[in-house]
Design an enzyme around this catalytic site. Structure first.
Site, PDB file in Angstrom:
ATOM      1  N   ARG A 124       0.737  -1.243   0.034  1.00 14.25           N
ATOM      2  CA  ARG A 124       0.093   0.050  -0.208  1.00 14.25           C
ATOM      3  C   ARG A 124       0.699   1.163   0.058  1.00 14.25           C
ATOM      4  O   ARG A 124       0.347   2.402   0.334  1.00 14.25           O
ATOM      5  CB  ARG A 124      -1.129  -0.039   1.335  1.00 14.25           C
ATOM      6  CG  ARG A 124      -2.007  -1.169   1.161  1.00 14.25           C
ATOM      7  CD  ARG A 124      -3.100  -0.940   1.879  1.00 14.25           C
ATOM      8  NE  ARG A 124      -3.985  -2.109   1.664  1.00 14.25           N
ATOM      9  CZ  ARG A 124      -3.906  -3.273   2.539  1.00 14.25           C
ATOM     10  NH1 ARG A 124      -2.941  -3.278   3.302  1.00 14.25           N
ATOM     11  NH2 ARG A 124      -4.653  -4.159   2.248  1.00 14.25           N
ATOM     12  N   LYS A 146       4.203  11.621 -11.302  1.00 15.96           N
ATOM     13  CA  LYS A 146       3.410  10.853 -12.178  1.00 15.96           C
ATOM     14  C   LYS A 146       4.187   9.555 -12.230  1.00 15.96           C
ATOM     15  O   LYS A 146       5.089   9.653 -13.013  1.00 15.96           O
ATOM     16  CB  LYS A 146       3.066  11.743 -13.413  1.00 15.96           C
ATOM     17  CG  LYS A 146       2.081  12.487 -13.448  1.00 15.96           C
ATOM     18  CD  LYS A 146       1.696  12.851 -14.733  1.00 15.96           C
ATOM     19  CE  LYS A 146       0.813  13.995 -14.816  1.00 15.96           C
ATOM     20  NZ  LYS A 146       0.451  14.679 -16.170  1.00 15.96           N
ATOM     21  N   GLU A 188      12.069  18.983 -24.730  1.00 14.88           N
ATOM     22  CA  GLU A 188      11.219  19.255 -23.423  1.00 14.88           C
ATOM     23  C   GLU A 188      11.764  20.372 -22.800  1.00 14.88           C
ATOM     24  O   GLU A 188      11.231  21.535 -22.392  1.00 14.88           O
ATOM     25  CB  GLU A 188      11.264  18.148 -22.428  1.00 14.88           C
ATOM     26  CG  GLU A 188      10.539  16.794 -22.889  1.00 14.88           C
ATOM     27  CD  GLU A 188       8.879  16.946 -23.070  1.00 14.88           C
ATOM     28  OE1 GLU A 188       8.210  17.635 -22.446  1.00 14.88           O
ATOM     29  OE2 GLU A 188       8.682  15.876 -23.564  1.00 14.88           O
ATOM     30  N   LYS A 230       9.495  23.158 -13.424  1.00 17.33           N
ATOM     31  CA  LYS A 230       8.407  22.180 -13.239  1.00 17.33           C
ATOM     32  C   LYS A 230       8.002  21.931 -11.884  1.00 17.33           C
ATOM     33  O   LYS A 230       6.803  21.981 -11.642  1.00 17.33           O
ATOM     34  CB  LYS A 230       9.014  20.963 -13.928  1.00 17.33           C
ATOM     35  CG  LYS A 230       7.788  19.674 -13.701  1.00 17.33           C
ATOM     36  CD  LYS A 230       7.989  18.629 -14.786  1.00 17.33           C
ATOM     37  CE  LYS A 230       6.568  17.794 -14.364  1.00 17.33           C
ATOM     38  NZ  LYS A 230       6.745  16.620 -15.371  1.00 17.33           N
ATOM     39  N   GLU A 240      -2.818  18.308 -11.701  1.00 13.50           N
ATOM     40  CA  GLU A 240      -3.311  18.545 -13.010  1.00 13.50           C
ATOM     41  C   GLU A 240      -4.675  19.312 -13.177  1.00 13.50           C
ATOM     42  O   GLU A 240      -5.575  18.852 -13.761  1.00 13.50           O
ATOM     43  CB  GLU A 240      -3.112  17.757 -13.967  1.00 13.50           C
ATOM     44  CG  GLU A 240      -3.092  18.164 -15.324  1.00 13.50           C
ATOM     45  CD  GLU A 240      -2.279  17.259 -16.384  1.00 13.50           C
ATOM     46  OE1 GLU A 240      -1.304  16.525 -15.803  1.00 13.50           O
ATOM     47  OE2 GLU A 240      -2.728  17.195 -17.684  1.00 13.50           O
ATOM     48  N   ARG A 244      -0.931  23.239 -14.471  1.00 13.99           N
ATOM     49  CA  ARG A 244      -0.039  22.122 -14.852  1.00 13.99           C
ATOM     50  C   ARG A 244      -0.291  21.666 -16.431  1.00 13.99           C
ATOM     51  O   ARG A 244       0.733  21.132 -16.930  1.00 13.99           O
ATOM     52  CB  ARG A 244      -0.156  20.749 -14.020  1.00 13.99           C
ATOM     53  CG  ARG A 244       0.812  19.786 -14.175  1.00 13.99           C
ATOM     54  CD  ARG A 244       0.976  18.897 -12.910  1.00 13.99           C
ATOM     55  NE  ARG A 244       1.959  17.615 -13.507  1.00 13.99           N
ATOM     56  CZ  ARG A 244       1.903  16.789 -12.444  1.00 13.99           C
ATOM     57  NH1 ARG A 244       1.859  16.851 -11.435  1.00 13.99           N
ATOM     58  NH2 ARG A 244       3.106  15.768 -12.988  1.00 13.99           N
ATOM     59  N   ASN A 248       1.802  20.640 -21.015  1.00 10.63           N
ATOM     60  CA  ASN A 248       1.483  19.757 -22.334  1.00 10.63           C
ATOM     61  C   ASN A 248       1.507  20.420 -23.619  1.00 10.63           C
ATOM     62  O   ASN A 248       1.143  20.058 -24.733  1.00 10.63           O
ATOM     63  CB  ASN A 248      -0.092  19.096 -22.101  1.00 10.63           C
ATOM     64  CG  ASN A 248      -0.265  18.226 -21.112  1.00 10.63           C
ATOM     65  OD1 ASN A 248       0.484  17.261 -20.974  1.00 10.63           O
ATOM     66  ND2 ASN A 248      -1.519  18.324 -20.479  1.00 10.63           N
ATOM     67  N   HIS A 251       2.068  18.828 -26.721  1.00  7.18           N
ATOM     68  CA  HIS A 251       2.101  17.258 -26.385  1.00  7.18           C
ATOM     69  C   HIS A 251       0.703  16.576 -27.375  1.00  7.18           C
ATOM     70  O   HIS A 251       0.746  15.446 -27.587  1.00  7.18           O
ATOM     71  CB  HIS A 251       1.957  16.769 -25.035  1.00  7.18           C
ATOM     72  CG  HIS A 251       3.303  16.909 -24.572  1.00  7.18           C
ATOM     73  ND1 HIS A 251       4.220  17.966 -24.608  1.00  7.18           N
ATOM     74  CD2 HIS A 251       4.088  15.930 -23.923  1.00  7.18           C
ATOM     75  CE1 HIS A 251       5.386  17.575 -23.997  1.00  7.18           C
ATOM     76  NE2 HIS A 251       5.071  16.352 -23.358  1.00  7.18           N
ATOM     77  N   HIS A 255       1.684  13.758 -29.439  1.00  7.96           N
ATOM     78  CA  HIS A 255       1.377  12.286 -28.904  1.00  7.96           C
ATOM     79  C   HIS A 255       0.419  11.764 -30.328  1.00  7.96           C
ATOM     80  O   HIS A 255       0.723  10.607 -30.611  1.00  7.96           O
ATOM     81  CB  HIS A 255       0.064  12.257 -27.805  1.00  7.96           C
ATOM     82  CG  HIS A 255       0.812  12.598 -26.601  1.00  7.96           C
ATOM     83  ND1 HIS A 255      -0.048  13.123 -25.566  1.00  7.96           N
ATOM     84  CD2 HIS A 255       2.033  11.996 -25.988  1.00  7.96           C
ATOM     85  CE1 HIS A 255       1.076  13.058 -24.317  1.00  7.96           C
ATOM     86  NE2 HIS A 255       2.184  12.552 -24.610  1.00  7.96           N
ATOM     87  N   HIS A 267       9.017  10.391 -28.616  1.00 13.60           N
ATOM     88  CA  HIS A 267       8.355  11.255 -27.908  1.00 13.60           C
ATOM     89  C   HIS A 267       8.876  12.823 -28.152  1.00 13.60           C
ATOM     90  O   HIS A 267       8.224  13.634 -28.383  1.00 13.60           O
ATOM     91  CB  HIS A 267       8.163  10.915 -26.436  1.00 13.60           C
ATOM     92  CG  HIS A 267       7.518  12.038 -25.488  1.00 13.60           C
ATOM     93  ND1 HIS A 267       6.222  12.195 -25.635  1.00 13.60           N
ATOM     94  CD2 HIS A 267       7.807  13.064 -24.794  1.00 13.60           C
ATOM     95  CE1 HIS A 267       5.684  13.252 -24.981  1.00 13.60           C
ATOM     96  NE2 HIS A 267       6.653  13.410 -24.302  1.00 13.60           N
TER      97      HIS A 267
HETATM   98 ZN    ZN Z   1       6.872  14.933 -22.979  1.00 16.94          ZN
END
Ligand code: ZN
Ligand code: ADP
Length: 364
Positions: A124, A146, A188, A230, A240, A244, A248, A251, A255, A267
């Site tokens: 847990r 994340k 990035e 960041k 988010e 935040r 993106n 992105h 993506h 990426h």
């Molecule tokens: Zn990225």
């Protein structure tokens, strides 16, 4: 002595420090000790990174007073699965890791994501430490909490927010990283400049040689700056809800570009092309000066990132891919568009035709 930079990530009781500096991996015991002394650690790494760095980090963990066990998984996104997470947890049980033990991630984004996810669910939830070895992981995935794994149905479909206790970054690991991976991380880095730091963007423009020659001291500085940026965004919006989302930038387009290329584009390459598309859209909507879009494009080109889609790409298909992106809100595409270098806006309500046209303008 090389400079050690400490970046606090302020998240209340989940706060932690990022410590960046050249050669820090060889001097990590003092930083690790407060967290690992007298505790067991599972040192997670992959089949590329392990042979180069695992022994050194294992020695540091031992010197810091921990009993550490190395678990290596085959490198590659295709192993970022629940099966790998299950093997990590079984290995942890076998070696007697308990609720006071830790998982230490030594590797790129894939390693960090599954290590964090395993730590979030093992008994847990246990503590974890990140030692990123790619530029992308250093400036992006190792900050923000994340964690997760892929499902056969798609990337990152399962996961948890789980913050590390400590992040250690040594730019020397970049000396063994293929240059293509470095370029992908730089996409990035450019992103941070465009979304929130005009001086960083200008610094990149003025130091193309250092970027392309992988000057470690320069990389240490830009890694630290990106983490600081960041950290600021994440501290303001851990889950988010709003701010935040600016991370993106490029992105949603990116993506879809990655997806439609069947992941032959990496990426960072998708993000570079995606940032050009977002800028194009902003220019066409009258939100951005063409000269600024050109400035962004020139910088990306100088660090040898792609800015256009390969011949034969279908703009409609990319648009369809964007609609599948999980960050869509209420059927409306939320896109981050630049207003100037250092400033972006979250906007929805773009006409599909305008988006498709921006994509088309970034085709070869
Ligand atoms: Zn990225
Ligand atoms: P990311 O998501 O951060 O790009 P990955 O975990 O997919 O990272 O790593 C990219 C590739 O680079 C993988 O094959 C990984 O094993 C390899 N790798 C990661 N760090 C290093 C390093 N410092 N030196 C050499 N290879 C590395």
């Amino acid at each position: 002595m090389n400079k050690i930079i400490k970046i606090p990530v302020g998240l209340g009781e989940r706060s932690y420090d990022i410590i960046a500096g050249q050669g820090i991996l060889g001097n990590a015991a003092e930083y690790l000790s407060p967290f690992v002394k007298g505790r067991k650690c599972l040192l997670l790494t992959d089949s590329n990174v392990g042979p180069i760095y695992a022994k050194k980090v294992h020695q540091m963990l031992t010197a810091a007073g921990s009993e550490a066990f190395i678990f290596s998984f085959p490198a590659g996104e295709e192993h970022k699965t629940l099966k790998t997470v299950g093997s990590i947890c079984s290995y942890a049980v076998k070696h007697g890791l308990d609720r006071s033990s830790l998982i230490v991630a030594l590797g790129g984004g894939v390693c960090g994501d599954i290590a964090g996810f395993a730590a979030a669910i093992y008994m847990r939830g246990i503590n974890f430490i990140q030692i990123p070895t790619t530029l992308l992981a250093a400036v992006d995935s190792s900050v923000g909490g994340k964690t997760g794994a892929d499902l056969p149905e798609g990337k990152n479909l399962i996961g948890a927010f789980w913050q590390p206790k400590l992040v250690l970054m040594d730019p020397e690991v970049l000396t063994t990283l293929p240059f293509k991976e470095i370029r992908c991380g730089l996409a990035e880095v450019v992103k941070y400049g465009v979304i929130m730091d005009a001086p960083l963007f200008a610094k990149l423009e003025q130091n193309i040689d250092k970027l392309n020659a992988v000057d470690l001291q320069f990389y240490a500085e830009i890694i630290a700056r990106c983490c600081e940026l960041k950290a600021k965004v994440v501290a303001a919006d851990e889950r988010e809800g709003g701010l935040r989302a600016i991370l993106n930038y490029g992105h949603t387009f990116g993506h879809a570009v990655e997806l439609v290329s069947n992941f032959t584009l990496a990426h960072g390459e998708g993000v570079a092309i995606g940032m050009n598309m977002a800028a194009e859209l902003a220019v066409q909507a009258g939100l951005l000066d063409l000269a600024v879009a050109v400035r962004q494009r020139k910088l990306l080109e100088k660090i040898v990132l792609p800015c256009t889609l390969p011949p034969g790409a279908d703009p409609e298909k990319i648009y369809a891919g964007m609609l599948k992106d999980k960050k869509k809100v209420g059927g409306n595409l939320n896109l981050i568009v630049p207003l100037e270098i250092g400033k972006v806006e979250i906007k929805s309500g773009f006409e599909p035709a305008a988006i498709i046209n921006a994509i088309r303008c970034c085709c070869e």
